[in-house]
Motif scaffolding. Structure first.
Motif, PDB file in Angstrom:
ATOM      1  N   MET A  95       0.842  -1.191   0.000  1.00 13.01           N
ATOM      2  CA  MET A  95       0.000   0.000   0.000  1.00 13.01           C
ATOM      3  C   MET A  95       0.886   1.253   0.000  1.00 13.01           C
ATOM      4  O   MET A  95       1.646   1.463   0.928  1.00 13.01           O
ATOM      5  N   SER A  96       0.726   2.073  -1.018  1.00 10.58           N
ATOM      6  CA  SER A  96       1.499   3.314  -1.064  1.00 10.58           C
ATOM      7  C   SER A  96       0.855   4.348  -0.150  1.00 10.58           C
ATOM      8  O   SER A  96      -0.353   4.280   0.158  1.00 10.58           O
ATOM      9  N   LEU A  97       1.647   5.325   0.250  1.00 10.94           N
ATOM     10  CA  LEU A  97       1.124   6.402   1.095  1.00 10.94           C
ATOM     11  C   LEU A  97       0.044   7.182   0.341  1.00 10.94           C
ATOM     12  O   LEU A  97      -0.984   7.546   0.924  1.00 10.94           O
ATOM     13  N   ALA A  98       0.232   7.406  -0.957  1.00  8.78           N
ATOM     14  CA  ALA A  98      -0.777   8.118  -1.759  1.00  8.78           C
ATOM     15  C   ALA A  98      -2.102   7.361  -1.751  1.00  8.78           C
ATOM     16  O   ALA A  98      -3.173   7.978  -1.645  1.00  8.78           O
ATOM     17  N   ASN A  99      -2.063   6.033  -1.860  1.00 12.58           N
ATOM     18  CA  ASN A  99      -3.296   5.236  -1.826  1.00 12.58           C
ATOM     19  C   ASN A  99      -3.966   5.316  -0.461  1.00 12.58           C
ATOM     20  O   ASN A  99      -5.199   5.362  -0.373  1.00 12.58           O
ATOM     21  N   ARG A 100      -3.172   5.333   0.588  1.00 13.20           N
ATOM     22  CA  ARG A 100      -3.734   5.425   1.929  1.00 13.20           C
ATOM     23  C   ARG A 100      -4.402   6.789   2.142  1.00 13.20           C
ATOM     24  O   ARG A 100      -5.483   6.884   2.728  1.00 13.20           O
ATOM     25  N   ILE A 101      -3.758   7.849   1.626  1.00 10.59           N
ATOM     26  CA  ILE A 101      -4.343   9.193   1.701  1.00 10.59           C
ATOM     27  C   ILE A 101      -5.644   9.226   0.906  1.00 10.59           C
ATOM     28  O   ILE A 101      -6.660   9.749   1.371  1.00 10.59           O
ATOM     29  N   GLU A 102      -5.621   8.645  -0.286  1.00 15.43           N
ATOM     30  CA  GLU A 102      -6.810   8.598  -1.129  1.00 15.43           C
ATOM     31  C   GLU A 102      -7.971   7.919  -0.401  1.00 15.43           C
ATOM     32  O   GLU A 102      -9.113   8.389  -0.457  1.00 15.43           O
ATOM     33  N   ALA A 103      -7.691   6.845   0.295  1.00 13.65           N
ATOM     34  CA  ALA A 103      -8.738   6.124   1.032  1.00 13.65           C
ATOM     35  C   ALA A 103      -9.342   7.012   2.118  1.00 13.65           C
ATOM     36  O   ALA A 103     -10.564   7.047   2.289  1.00 13.65           O
ATOM     37  N   LEU A 104      -8.494   7.756   2.825  1.00 12.96           N
ATOM     38  CA  LEU A 104      -9.011   8.645   3.868  1.00 12.96           C
ATOM     39  C   LEU A 104      -9.850   9.768   3.270  1.00 12.96           C
ATOM     40  O   LEU A 104     -10.931  10.070   3.769  1.00 12.96           O
ATOM     41  N   LEU A 105      -9.357  10.382   2.207  1.00 14.16           N
ATOM     42  CA  LEU A 105     -10.093  11.480   1.578  1.00 14.16           C
ATOM     43  C   LEU A 105     -11.408  11.006   0.978  1.00 14.16           C
ATOM     44  O   LEU A 105     -12.413  11.714   1.022  1.00 14.16           O
ATOM     45  N   PHE A 106     -11.408   9.807   0.426  1.00 13.82           N
ATOM     46  CA  PHE A 106     -12.598   9.261  -0.215  1.00 13.82           C
ATOM     47  C   PHE A 106     -13.720   9.007   0.788  1.00 13.82           C
ATOM     48  O   PHE A 106     -14.894   9.134   0.465  1.00 13.82           O
ATOM     49  N   THR A 107     -13.358   8.678   2.009  1.00 20.57           N
ATOM     50  CA  THR A 107     -14.363   8.317   3.013  1.00 20.57           C
ATOM     51  C   THR A 107     -14.812   9.484   3.884  1.00 20.57           C
ATOM     52  O   THR A 107     -15.643   9.305   4.767  1.00 20.57           O
ATOM     53  N   ARG A 108     -14.278  10.676   3.636  1.00 22.72           N
ATOM     54  CA  ARG A 108     -14.634  11.842   4.459  1.00 22.72           C
ATOM     55  C   ARG A 108     -15.438  12.841   3.642  1.00 22.72           C
ATOM     56  O   ARG A 108     -15.185  13.049   2.472  1.00 22.72           O
ATOM     57  N   ASP A 109     -16.400  13.500   4.298  1.00 19.56           N
ATOM     58  CA  ASP A 109     -17.146  14.551   3.617  1.00 19.56           C
ATOM     59  C   ASP A 109     -16.614  15.937   3.976  1.00 19.56           C
ATOM     60  O   ASP A 109     -17.162  16.942   3.551  1.00 19.56           O
TER      61      ASP A 109
END
Length: 177
Positions: free
Chosen positions: A1-15
């Protein structure tokens, strides 16, 4: 898991937007690593319907404006309609903040309805930021971080230049968000 993918997951799940500091704490990474990964992520979204946007309260994923009509086509509810007076009042506050209600009324040439201010407060687009040092100590109004976020701005300095207002005269139609 890349750091960019982990950031993407957090941003995707937040409003709501997330700051670099919030991401660094959540992912146990250095802020410099977060910032570099955000830039990588932004490049990845260059040809997507989504984009990584830096707004006043941090970073978030958001839909590009070109796709708004497609989304609205499926929406069950019509978007809210706001009057010209609503938009005039908001624009004056955004471009001249902080301002008093009396200053807005003087420029508009009419007393602005309390309902317009109520709508702006309910949307959390304006707030009272102080009081003018004069008789009566009127409230000073300014735009909020919610306003900046909702309009995709990082700061009020990012507002578009003022339009030629003479070209707008005579357009009394209701406007949609």
């Amino acid at each position: 898991m890349s750091l960019a993918n982990r950031i993407e997951a957090l941003l995707f799940t937040r409003d709501t937007a997330l700051t670099v500091n919030m991401l660094a704490i959540a992912l146990q990474a250095q802020e410099a690593e977060i910032e570099a990964s955000l830039q990588d992520l932004a490049m990845r979204y260059e040809n997507s319907a989504m984009r990584l946007a830096k707004v006043a309260s941090g970073w978030r994923l958001q839909l590009r404006e070109a796709y708004f009509a497609d989304i609205l086509a499926l929406a069950e509810a019509q978007p809210p309609r706001f009057s010209r007076a609503f938009w005039e009042t908001l624009a004056y506050i955004a471009y001249h903040q902080p301002v008093t209600r009396a200053e807005i009324d003087a420029v508009r040439g009419v007393v602005t309805s309390s309902g317009i201010y109520r709508q702006l407060f309910d949307l959390e687009w304006i707030e009272v930021v102080g009081r003018r040092e004069m008789p009566g100590r009127p409230e000073l109004l300014a735009t909020t971080t919610v306003f900046l976020d909702d309009f995709g701005l990082a700061s009020s300095a990012d507002l578009p230049p003022m339009p030629n207002l003479t070209a707008l005269e005579g357009n009394e139609d209701e406007t949609r968000v």
